[in-house]
Design a protein around this motif. Structure first.
Motif, mmCIF file in Angstrom:
data_model
loop_
_atom_site.group_PDB
_atom_site.id
_atom_site.type_symbol
_atom_site.label_atom_id
_atom_site.label_comp_id
_atom_site.label_asym_id
_atom_site.label_seq_id
_atom_site.Cartn_x
_atom_site.Cartn_y
_atom_site.Cartn_z
ATOM 1 N N PRO A 256 -35.092 12.137 32.939
ATOM 2 C CA PRO A 256 -33.965 12.659 32.113
ATOM 3 C C PRO A 256 -33.870 14.012 31.828
ATOM 4 C CG PRO A 256 -35.420 10.786 31.198
ATOM 5 C CD PRO A 256 -36.004 11.098 32.638
ATOM 6 N N ARG A 257 -33.193 14.541 31.878
ATOM 7 C CA ARG A 257 -32.714 15.926 31.463
ATOM 8 C C ARG A 257 -31.867 16.319 30.346
ATOM 9 N NH1 ARG A 257 -31.461 19.942 35.639
ATOM 10 N NH2 ARG A 257 -31.546 21.887 34.455
ATOM 11 N N ALA A 258 -32.312 17.390 29.318
ATOM 12 C CA ALA A 258 -31.442 17.512 28.080
ATOM 13 C C ALA A 258 -30.961 18.209 28.702
ATOM 14 C CB ALA A 258 -32.575 18.315 27.017
ATOM 15 N N PRO A 259 -29.694 17.447 27.734
ATOM 16 C CA PRO A 259 -28.270 18.224 28.139
ATOM 17 C C PRO A 259 -27.890 19.479 27.446
ATOM 18 C CG PRO A 259 -27.655 16.373 26.707
ATOM 19 C CD PRO A 259 -28.960 16.200 27.416
ATOM 20 N N LYS A 260 -27.484 20.600 27.607
ATOM 21 C CA LYS A 260 -26.919 21.903 26.532
ATOM 22 C C LYS A 260 -26.637 21.527 25.303
ATOM 23 C CE LYS A 260 -25.166 26.041 27.105
ATOM 24 N NZ LYS A 260 -23.660 27.100 26.924
ATOM 25 N N PRO A 261 -27.087 21.759 24.395
ATOM 26 C CA PRO A 261 -26.101 21.765 22.917
ATOM 27 C C PRO A 261 -24.909 22.239 22.665
ATOM 28 C CG PRO A 261 -28.804 22.186 23.018
ATOM 29 C CD PRO A 261 -28.231 21.627 23.986
ATOM 30 N N LYS A 262 -23.715 21.234 22.123
ATOM 31 C CA LYS A 262 -23.130 21.375 22.098
ATOM 32 C C LYS A 262 -22.619 22.699 21.392
ATOM 33 C CE LYS A 262 -20.291 17.514 24.545
ATOM 34 N NZ LYS A 262 -20.567 15.863 24.180
ATOM 35 N N ASN A 263 -23.000 22.894 20.493
ATOM 36 C CA ASN A 263 -23.128 23.268 19.193
ATOM 37 C C ASN A 263 -24.628 24.713 19.272
ATOM 38 O OD1 ASN A 263 -25.210 22.291 18.585
ATOM 39 N ND2 ASN A 263 -24.681 21.708 16.153
ATOM 40 N N LEU A 264 -24.802 25.169 20.187
ATOM 41 C CA LEU A 264 -25.178 26.645 20.221
ATOM 42 C C LEU A 264 -24.647 27.178 19.499
ATOM 43 C CD1 LEU A 264 -26.726 26.109 23.297
ATOM 44 C CD2 LEU A 264 -28.544 25.866 21.375
ATOM 45 N N PRO A 265 -25.015 28.501 18.732
ATOM 46 C CA PRO A 265 -24.643 30.068 17.866
ATOM 47 C C PRO A 265 -24.326 30.495 19.141
ATOM 48 C CG PRO A 265 -26.136 29.315 17.046
ATOM 49 C CD PRO A 265 -26.535 27.858 18.454
ATOM 50 N N GLU A 266 -23.511 30.920 19.297
ATOM 51 C CA GLU A 266 -22.973 32.175 20.332
ATOM 52 C C GLU A 266 -23.802 33.149 20.210
ATOM 53 O OE1 GLU A 266 -19.269 34.044 22.250
ATOM 54 O OE2 GLU A 266 -18.923 32.114 20.630
ATOM 55 N N GLY A 267 -24.303 33.745 21.862
ATOM 56 C CA GLY A 267 -24.525 34.175 22.123
ATOM 57 C C GLY A 267 -26.344 33.666 22.569
ATOM 58 N N THR A 268 -26.670 32.482 22.373
ATOM 59 C CA THR A 268 -27.792 31.705 22.353
ATOM 60 C C THR A 268 -27.884 31.458 23.739
ATOM 61 O OG1 THR A 268 -27.766 30.742 20.072
ATOM 62 C CG2 THR A 268 -29.089 29.654 21.654
ATOM 63 N N VAL A 269 -29.591 31.755 24.276
ATOM 64 C CA VAL A 269 -29.735 31.683 25.891
ATOM 65 C C VAL A 269 -30.117 30.518 25.692
ATOM 66 C CG1 VAL A 269 -31.178 32.446 27.617
ATOM 67 C CG2 VAL A 269 -29.643 34.428 26.064
ATOM 68 N N TRP A 270 -29.285 28.960 26.756
ATOM 69 C CA TRP A 270 -29.756 28.559 27.236
ATOM 70 C C TRP A 270 -30.663 28.136 28.781
ATOM 71 C CZ3 TRP A 270 -30.775 23.362 24.893
ATOM 72 C CH2 TRP A 270 -30.923 22.451 25.983
ATOM 73 N N ARG A 271 -32.148 27.965 28.648
ATOM 74 C CA ARG A 271 -32.461 27.354 30.100
ATOM 75 C C ARG A 271 -32.107 26.045 30.194
ATOM 76 N NH1 ARG A 271 -34.855 32.779 29.179
ATOM 77 N NH2 ARG A 271 -33.567 34.500 29.820
ATOM 78 N N ASP A 272 -31.946 25.842 31.135
ATOM 79 C CA ASP A 272 -32.797 24.220 31.569
ATOM 80 C C ASP A 272 -33.788 23.837 32.300
ATOM 81 O OD1 ASP A 272 -29.793 22.846 31.682
ATOM 82 O OD2 ASP A 272 -29.466 23.924 33.111
ATOM 83 N N THR A 273 -34.816 22.753 32.592
ATOM 84 C CA THR A 273 -35.986 23.258 32.326
ATOM 85 C C THR A 273 -35.647 22.950 34.324
ATOM 86 O OG1 THR A 273 -36.524 22.301 29.848
ATOM 87 C CG2 THR A 273 -37.952 21.355 32.339
ATOM 88 N N PRO A 274 -36.520 23.714 34.847
ATOM 89 C CA PRO A 274 -35.937 23.175 36.245
ATOM 90 C C PRO A 274 -36.823 21.652 36.937
ATOM 91 C CG PRO A 274 -37.954 24.863 35.788
ATOM 92 C CD PRO A 274 -37.281 24.267 34.702
#
Length: 185
Positions: free
Chosen positions: A71-89
């Motif tokens: 499994p891999r958590a998808p990037k949340p759709k409601n992240l605040p503007e400017g929030t950095v999202w890094r997928d788990t390698p």
């Protein structure tokens, strides 16, 4: 009487460790729907269960398609503007196709379609092609996904129950992985 009691206590103390050891679970009739990181059965009816050596031989011979279902958590759709999202390698077996989130006990229709399309891609539309399905050791996701591939009519399904944990323990190569694009959920 004391000898009988002492003998009974001795027998009970010798049997206790054997009773407390965790037994491998039996195969459920359906899919596992919770506690996915737990001991898995030694078998999967209709599928071949692979050791690391067997999986390596298939990989080296390029005689099967490897499918990672971690499994891999998808990037949340409601992240605040400017929030950095890094997928788990994720590092998986080289040449694998990664179909995350396809090993849950129940799949929403879009994910079920995603998994079926991914299997068709990996098998090149041949339901007799060898499919090697894996995740991590003690991961019911791969057991569920392999069982689901059998239900879809794939006739040559192998389940590599030790997954990348076993692969890495054997010091076999891994590659940085990117999942196949998932449907919007």
């Amino acid at each position: 009487m004391r000898r009988q009691l002492a003998a009974a206590l001795l027998a009970a103390s010798l049997a206790a460790p054997a009773l407390t050891q965790q037994q491998e679970p039996f195969e459920p009739e359906g899919y596992r729907a919770d506690n996915y990181r737990a001991p898995v059965p030694a078998t999967l009816a209709g599928a071949r269960v692979l050791t690391t050596g067997e999986a390596e031989a298939i990989w080296r011979a390029k005689s099967g398609a490897f499918i990672d279902v971690l499994p891999r958590a998808p990037k949340p759709k409601n992240l605040p503007e400017g929030t950095v999202w890094r997928d788990t390698p994720r590092k998986n077996i080289p040449g694998s196709i990664w179909l995350p989130d396809t090993g849950y006990g129940a799949l929403p229709p879009a994910m079920d379609d995603y998994f079926q399309r991914g299997l068709a891609l990996a098998s090149r539309g041949d339901k007799t092609a060898l499919l090697v399905i894996y995740c991590l050791a003690d991961c019911w996701m791969s057991w569920n996904a392999a069982k689901r591939a059998l239900a879809y009519g794939y006739a040559n399904v192998a389940w590599y129950r030790d997954g990348t944990d076993g692969w890495e323990r054997a010091k076999l190569p891994t590659d940085e992985a990117q999942p196949e694009p998932r449907p919007e959920q």
